[in-house]
Design a protein around this motif. Sequence first.
Motif, PDB file in Angstrom:
ATOM      1  N   LYS A  25       0.836  -1.207   0.000  1.00  0.00           N
ATOM      2  CA  LYS A  25       0.000   0.000   0.000  1.00  0.00           C
ATOM      3  C   LYS A  25       0.865   1.249   0.000  1.00  0.00           C
ATOM      4  O   LYS A  25       1.864   1.329   0.720  1.00  0.00           O
ATOM      5  N   LYS A  27       0.708   5.810  -0.588  1.00  0.00           N
ATOM      6  CA  LYS A  27      -0.104   7.025  -0.581  1.00  0.00           C
ATOM      7  C   LYS A  27       0.490   7.971  -1.610  1.00  0.00           C
ATOM      8  O   LYS A  27       1.709   8.043  -1.765  1.00  0.00           O
ATOM      9  N   ASP A  44       4.348   8.046  -1.137  1.00  0.00           N
ATOM     10  CA  ASP A  44       4.816   7.798   0.223  1.00  0.00           C
ATOM     11  C   ASP A  44       4.488   6.383   0.680  1.00  0.00           C
ATOM     12  O   ASP A  44       3.511   5.782   0.216  1.00  0.00           O
ATOM     13  N   GLU A  46       4.018   4.466   4.483  1.00  0.00           N
ATOM     14  CA  GLU A  46       3.896   4.731   5.912  1.00  0.00           C
ATOM     15  C   GLU A  46       5.169   4.299   6.632  1.00  0.00           C
ATOM     16  O   GLU A  46       5.687   3.216   6.418  1.00  0.00           O
ATOM     17  N   GLY A  47       5.692   5.179   7.449  1.00  0.00           N
ATOM     18  CA  GLY A  47       6.895   4.897   8.220  1.00  0.00           C
ATOM     19  C   GLY A  47       8.174   5.364   7.555  1.00  0.00           C
ATOM     20  O   GLY A  47       9.174   5.577   8.229  1.00  0.00           O
ATOM     21  N   LYS A  78      -4.831  14.066  -1.738  1.00  0.00           N
ATOM     22  CA  LYS A  78      -4.196  12.777  -1.462  1.00  0.00           C
ATOM     23  C   LYS A  78      -5.066  11.641  -1.985  1.00  0.00           C
ATOM     24  O   LYS A  78      -6.270  11.798  -2.131  1.00  0.00           O
ATOM     25  N   LYS A  80      -4.889   6.930  -2.433  1.00  0.00           N
ATOM     26  CA  LYS A  80      -4.193   5.687  -2.121  1.00  0.00           C
ATOM     27  C   LYS A  80      -3.769   4.999  -3.412  1.00  0.00           C
ATOM     28  O   LYS A  80      -4.324   5.245  -4.474  1.00  0.00           O
TER      29      LYS A  80
END
Length: 99
Positions: A25, A27, A44, A46-47, A78, A80
């Motif tokens: 996944k 972004k 991006d 996550e993390g 934004k 996904k």
Amino acid sequence: MKKIYFTLTGTRYYYGSDFLKRGMKLKVKKEPDNKYDKEAIAVDVEGLGTIGHVANSINTVLGDSYSAGRIYDMFKKKAKAKVVYVTDCGVVCELVLKK
């Protein structure tokens, strides 16, 4: 709704692409203040944060995938996405829009 694919580019300037796997996944977020491209869209994880950008040049867009310019107006700020293919030539992702 038709599936929309884009090419993830510029990963070598961040973390590379070795860690990217099919189904991962992502972004996407518009970068209206980007001094190099007025239609820039960052990608991006996550993390980690930004890992690259949506390709916006005939030299970096793979196959029939869409450029940043073609998807820029398909979402507000934004959206996904998910990784579909990781190849030696690049990474193809699917834009996941709200229905």
